[in-house]
Design an enzyme around this catalytic site. Structure first.
Site, PDB file in Angstrom:
ATOM      1  CB  CYS A   1      60.542 -74.535 -82.307  1.00 41.44           C
ATOM      2  SG  CYS A   1      60.885 -73.882 -81.167  1.00 41.44           S
TER       3      CYS A   1
ATOM      4  CG  HIS B   1      63.180 -67.819 -80.747  1.00 42.76           C
ATOM      5  ND1 HIS B   1      63.873 -67.491 -81.767  1.00 42.76           N
ATOM      6  CD2 HIS B   1      62.734 -68.833 -81.455  1.00 42.76           C
ATOM      7  CE1 HIS B   1      63.316 -68.236 -82.916  1.00 42.76           C
ATOM      8  NE2 HIS B   1      62.911 -69.398 -81.965  1.00 42.76           N
ATOM      9  CD  GLU B   2      62.217 -71.478 -77.859  1.00 39.20           C
ATOM     10  OE1 GLU B   2      60.574 -72.190 -78.223  1.00 39.20           O
ATOM     11  OE2 GLU B   2      62.739 -71.256 -78.433  1.00 39.20           O
TER      12      GLU B   2
ATOM     13  CG  HIS C   1      58.549 -71.167 -82.175  1.00 41.35           C
ATOM     14  ND1 HIS C   1      58.649 -71.541 -83.127  1.00 41.35           N
ATOM     15  CD2 HIS C   1      60.001 -71.049 -81.437  1.00 41.35           C
ATOM     16  CE1 HIS C   1      59.863 -71.143 -83.868  1.00 41.35           C
ATOM     17  NE2 HIS C   1      60.885 -70.960 -82.466  1.00 41.35           N
TER      18      HIS C   1
ATOM     19  CG  HIS D   1      63.068 -71.105 -86.753  1.00 42.84           C
ATOM     20  ND1 HIS D   1      63.533 -72.955 -86.198  1.00 42.84           N
ATOM     21  CD2 HIS D   1      62.595 -70.372 -85.350  1.00 42.84           C
ATOM     22  CE1 HIS D   1      63.301 -72.418 -85.379  1.00 42.84           C
ATOM     23  NE2 HIS D   1      63.053 -71.629 -84.031  1.00 42.84           N
TER      24      HIS D   1
END
Ligand SMILES: [Zn+2]
Ligand SMILES: [Zn+2]
Length: 262
Positions: free
Chosen positions: A7, A168-169, A172, A178
């Site tokens: 990312c 995690h994605e 985002h 992060h």
């Protein structure tokens, strides 16, 4: 070997570098904390409902699409637990707010290549995935990785836990950058065979700053609950020699305890 979230390497907004100090967070006293993506994008839906779908075309051969759907369903539930957001699987992929697919650079697995998921774009390690916040909503998983939904059965040394990266994605896509807290789901790196799906206090503070809290979520009760499960898990390991079990928590924590050597 560390694996990397890509990312910020593509055309989407890069994670902000402005680390926010959260002294109340239990992150080892390092001062590390969550960040937001540049411009602080967020989904602005009065009803807090978002739809998602897994591409029927951009798939990987070694994982059934239903297994991918299940991993993402579980990952979305983790964010829904702590925010007012609600996620539902869309009937039609094209109409979903958040669209998940597996891609290779230039010539994608589904014939729809991603120009930004090339290994060459990273000097730190193999890229796993990247994603785009509101109002784009795409999540691109690297099709050449050995994705797994069951670390107990998949003994490949280079297996990457799909749900860990999915969680995690999604962070985002919701607008988080992060975190420099190594224990957080939003930390930039994961290891082969690492299972990291439990949102930490840092993750929860970050997403709640964007969307507010889930009225049914109790911060203290939740994190005490997880700690208690870890205590039980440790007890189980001592008793059985090896942590094995069919429950959700046992599977999750057993995987966390068997990280591969680097
Ligand atoms: Zn990332
Ligand atoms: Zn992409």
């Amino acid at each position: 070997m560390f694996l990397l979230c890509g990312c910020g390497t593509a055309s989407q907004p890069a994670p902000t570098t402005a680390t926010q100090l959260r002294p109340q967070d239990n992150n080892g006293g390092s001062g590390a904390a969550f960040t937001f993506l540049r411009g602080r994008p967020r989904w602005n839906r009065p009803d807090m409902r978002l739809t998602y779908a897994v591409s029927p075309m951009a798939t990987v051969d070694h994982l059934p699409r239903d297994a991918v759907r299940e991993a993402f369903r579980s990952a979305f539930a983790r964010w829904a637990e702590v925010t007012p957001l609600r996620f539902a699987e869309a009937e039609r992929y094209e109409e979903a707010d958040i669209r998940v697919g597996f891609y290779l650079h230039a010539s994608g697995a589904g014939g729809d290549g991603c120009g930004h998921i090339d290994d060459k774009s990273s000097r730190d390690g193999p890229l796993l995935a990247h994603s785009f916040p509101a109002k784009d909503g795409r999540i691109h998983m690297h099709a050449a990785r050995r994705w797994t939904v069951d670390l107990d059965r998949d003994t490949a040394a280079a297996a990457v836990d799909l749900e860990s990266v999915a969680t995690h994605e999604i962070g985002h896509v919701l607008g988080l950058g992060h975190s420099s807290s190594k224990s957080s789901v939003m930390y930039r790196y994961v290891r082969y065979r690492e299972r990291k799906v439990d949102l930490t206090e840092d993750d929860v503070h970050g997403v709640q700053e964007l969307y507010g809290p889930n009225p049914h979520f109790s911060f203290n009760a939740h994190f005490n609950h997880i700690d208690q499960n870890k205590v039980e898990q440790e007890k189980g390991k001592v008793r059985k020699g090896k942590a094995r079990g069919s429950s959700f928590w046992r599977r999750g924590l057993a995987s966390i305890s068997c990280l591969c050597p680097q």
